[in-house]
Structure formats: structure tokens, C-alpha cells
Design a protein around this motif. Structure first.
Motif, PDB file in Angstrom:
ATOM      1  N   UNK A   1     -10.330  12.804  17.716  1.00  0.00           N
ATOM      2  CA  UNK A   1     -11.530  12.331  18.398  1.00  0.00           C
ATOM      3  C   UNK A   1     -11.174  11.143  19.290  1.00  0.00           C
ATOM      4  N   UNK A   2     -12.142  10.683  20.048  1.00  0.00           N
ATOM      5  CA  UNK A   2     -11.889   9.571  20.958  1.00  0.00           C
ATOM      6  C   UNK A   2     -11.625   8.265  20.220  1.00  0.00           C
ATOM      7  N   UNK A   3     -11.938   8.227  18.941  1.00  0.00           N
ATOM      8  CA  UNK A   3     -11.696   7.019  18.152  1.00  0.00           C
ATOM      9  C   UNK A   3     -10.227   6.828  17.802  1.00  0.00           C
ATOM     10  N   UNK A   4      -9.403   7.861  17.968  1.00  0.00           N
ATOM     11  CA  UNK A   4      -7.981   7.772  17.647  1.00  0.00           C
ATOM     12  C   UNK A   4      -7.258   7.090  18.796  1.00  0.00           C
ATOM     13  N   UNK A   5      -6.508   6.044  18.485  1.00  0.00           N
ATOM     14  CA  UNK A   5      -5.830   5.262  19.515  1.00  0.00           C
ATOM     15  C   UNK A   5      -4.727   6.070  20.184  1.00  0.00           C
ATOM     16  N   UNK A   6      -4.458   5.753  21.442  1.00  0.00           N
ATOM     17  CA  UNK A   6      -3.516   6.512  22.235  1.00  0.00           C
ATOM     18  C   UNK A   6      -2.085   6.454  21.742  1.00  0.00           C
ATOM     19  N   UNK A   7      -1.688   5.334  21.124  1.00  0.00           N
ATOM     20  CA  UNK A   7      -0.299   5.206  20.683  1.00  0.00           C
ATOM     21  C   UNK A   7      -0.021   5.940  19.384  1.00  0.00           C
ATOM     22  N   UNK A   8      -1.038   6.490  18.731  1.00  0.00           N
ATOM     23  CA  UNK A   8      -0.839   7.227  17.472  1.00  0.00           C
ATOM     24  C   UNK A   8      -1.190   8.705  17.615  1.00  0.00           C
ATOM     25  N   UNK A   9      -1.406   9.165  18.831  1.00  0.00           N
ATOM     26  CA  UNK A   9      -1.718  10.556  19.072  1.00  0.00           C
ATOM     27  C   UNK A   9      -0.742  11.122  20.087  1.00  0.00           C
ATOM     28  N   UNK A  10      -0.663  12.443  20.170  1.00  0.00           N
ATOM     29  CA  UNK A  10       0.240  13.085  21.113  1.00  0.00           C
ATOM     30  C   UNK A  10      -0.228  14.503  21.388  1.00  0.00           C
ATOM     31  N   UNK A  11       0.523  15.197  22.244  1.00  0.00           N
ATOM     32  CA  UNK A  11       0.140  16.555  22.637  1.00  0.00           C
ATOM     33  C   UNK A  11       1.161  17.544  22.103  1.00  0.00           C
ATOM     34  N   UNK A  12       0.683  18.489  21.290  1.00  0.00           N
ATOM     35  CA  UNK A  12       1.518  19.567  20.773  1.00  0.00           C
ATOM     36  C   UNK A  12       1.488  20.697  21.789  1.00  0.00           C
ATOM     37  N   UNK A  13       2.580  20.836  22.552  1.00  0.00           N
ATOM     38  CA  UNK A  13       2.605  21.831  23.622  1.00  0.00           C
ATOM     39  C   UNK A  13       2.547  23.250  23.075  1.00  0.00           C
ATOM     40  N   UNK A  14       3.138  23.482  21.901  1.00  0.00           N
ATOM     41  CA  UNK A  14       3.136  24.823  21.331  1.00  0.00           C
ATOM     42  C   UNK A  14       1.756  25.278  20.914  1.00  0.00           C
TER      43      UNK A  14
END
Length: 290
Positions: A142-155
Motif C-alpha cells: 500500500x502507499x503506507x509502505x516506505x519507498x526504501x523497503x519496497x521493490x518491483x518483482x519483474x517476474x
């Protein structure tokens, strides 16, 4: 606790001596009224006596501390905000404070371990597992998750975080790790296996998916004495097929996803997400004892 009124009986915790296992206390949560469906009746939590003392069951704030902390399972199961707790629960700040205290003291860790050990004994296994499975699942954030602790799983095309799990042959969680979804399985597996070695040193064999190939296999065998067998898809496989051993950990991931708070990641910190997953498994594991 009469000052809270009769309706608080829905959350009272009763300690019962388990004559079949004198080294444990059986903590049974009594649920009545309109919370029966969501929380369950006679849900059993098994804890060592020292754990019960640390949780505040033996002295001091016993009823309030345990009642408030077990309300965390209500939040996880129903996916509500802390401030949206029902009116006949303790105040949301009280529930959250006890939730935080239990996490910081490691009580929920020990509670989940105690439940797992008891389930294994009931199933005719030894308390200490020697084999298991590892896998991961990406969860949208969600938008509450900070950017430095999230990422994009390309698969999987998922923007969020990834849960890395190690389970025994019954599907009960041994340990887990939360990382940004962009972290590869074989990279996070090194930290996961280090945690597994510390928490469950008896584990000697694991089954895994193809994402854990490469130098990880030799690394795990040399450093920890753990052999990893890769379970690959059947040649020419189309659609869903139940694969040996892999289905165990995949079923555990689905158990976690059945709790609404864990369907998406709403937590600002990875540690908070780990706490939600831990309560989800406490809720799931306890049902196997009733």
C-alpha cells in the motif's frame, strides 16, 4: 476485572494445566457473542511457564495484557485498522502497546515456536524438525509502505515486498524474512538459512524451487551442513500441477494470505509486516490443536 464490565468476558484468558504435557500451560481464549465467528471458540495457545510469566499472565496485568495482545489476531484476521477495533475491546492504543511490547520481548516468537512444537508432538513427530521447504511470495504494498523497503518483482510484476519462508514437512513456519520484492530468492536465502540455522539447528535437508539454484546449494552445504533439493516442474507441464514437497510451503503461503491484513502489505516497516505474519501463523497453528 469487574471494572471492564461483563462484556469483557469475551476476551478473558483462562489458564488450564495440561496433564498430558506438564511442561506446558494451555492458554485457552474464550470467545462469545458476535466475535465467535471471527476469533473462534476454545482456541488453544500453548506456552511454556516462563513464557506465560513474561507475557504478564502470572502476575500484574495478566488479564489486560493477554486479552489486549490476543486482539492482535483479530486485527490480522479481519484486516482492520487499529483504530477500527470493536467498541467492546480495550482501547486501540492499549491493544497496540501490548502488541508492540510482546514483539519487542520476543514473546510471539516463543509462542509460535511452542505451538509448532506441540502440533508436531500431537502429529507423532519429534518437536525438532530435520527437514523442510523454502519458498517466497511477493505481496503488493500500500502507499503506507516506505519507498526504501519496497521493490518491483519483474517476474510477478508486483510492486511491494516479498516473504521468504522456511517451513517443516507439516507446513508449520520455522522462520521467515521480509525483503523488498526486488530481492532475488537466492540472495535472500542466505539470510533466511542463517536465521534457520540459528533458530532450528536440527534441520539438515530442504526442498526448494528452481529460483534457489546456483552457488547457494554448495554454500548451504559447506557452511551449515544443509542439503537443498531442487523440485523442478514436470517436462511439458501446462497449468497447475501439484509438485512433490513444493506444495507444502505453497500451502503455508496461502494460509497466511487467508488473513486479510496479510493480503496486502500495509506496514511502514518490514518488522511490522513480520509481526503480522507471525500472528497469522499463531492463529493458524493454534487451530490445529482444537
Amino acid at each position: 476485572m469487574p471494572e471492564f464490565g461483563d462484556r469483557w468476558r469475551a476476551g478473558w484468558i483462562v489458564l488450564l494445566a495440561d496433564h498430558h504435557a506438564p511442561a506446558f500451560f494451555r492458554v485457552t481464549a474464550l470467545s462469545v457473542g458476535h466475535h465467535r465467528r471471527s476469533m473462534g471458540v476454545d482456541r488453544a495457545f500453548v506456552a511454556r511457564p516462563s513464557l506465560a510469566s513474561r507475557a504478564g499472565v502470572v502476575a500484574g496485568r495478566s488479564a489486560v495484557a493477554v486479552r489486549s495482545s490476543t486482539r492482535s489476531a483479530y486485527v490480522v484476521d479481519n484486516g482492520i485498522k487499529w483504530r477500527a477495533l470493536p467498541a467492546d475491546f480495550p482501547s486501540w492504543s492499549t491493544v497496540y502497546n501490548h502488541f508492540s511490547e510482546w514483539e519487542q520481548a520476543g514473546i510471539t516468537h516463543d509462542l509460535l515456536d511452542g505451538l509448532r512444537d506441540r502440533v508436531r508432538l500431537v502429529e507423532g513427530r519429534t518437536a525438532a524438525p530435520i527437514a523442510g521447504s523454502i519458498d517466497s511470495a511477493s505481496v503488493r504494498a500500500a502507499e503506507t509502505v516506505t519507498g526504501d523497503t519496497r521493490g518491483f518483482d519483474a517476474g510477478k510484476r508486483v510492486d511491494g515486498r516479498k516473504r521468504h519462508l522456511a517451513v517443516d514437512t507439516l507446513g508449520l513456519v520455522l522462520c521467515f524474512l521480509v525483503t523488498p520484492a526486488s530481492v532475488q530468492d537466492r540472495t535472500a536465502a542466505r539470510n533466511l538459512l542463517a536465521r534457520l540455522r540459528y533458530l532450528c539447528p536440527t534441520v539438515r535437508h530442504l526442498w526448494a524451487v528452481g529460483g534457489y539454484t546456483g552457488s547457494l546449494l554448495d554454500w548451504a552445504r559447506t557452511l551449515f551442513g544443509i542439503t537443498i533439493t531442487i523440485v523442478t516442474k514436470i517436462a511439458g507441464q501446462t497449468g497447475f500441477v501439484v509438485l512433490p514437497r513444493r506444495w507444502v510451503v505453497e500451502r503455508t503461503l496461502s494460509w497466511i494470505a487467508q488473513h486479510r491484513r496479510c493480503v496486502r502489505d500495509y506496514e511502514r516497516l518490514p518488522e511490522h509486516h513480520e509481526a503480522m505474519v507471525r500472528w497469522a501463523m499463531i492463529h493458524t497453528t493454534s487451530k490445529r490443536l482444537t
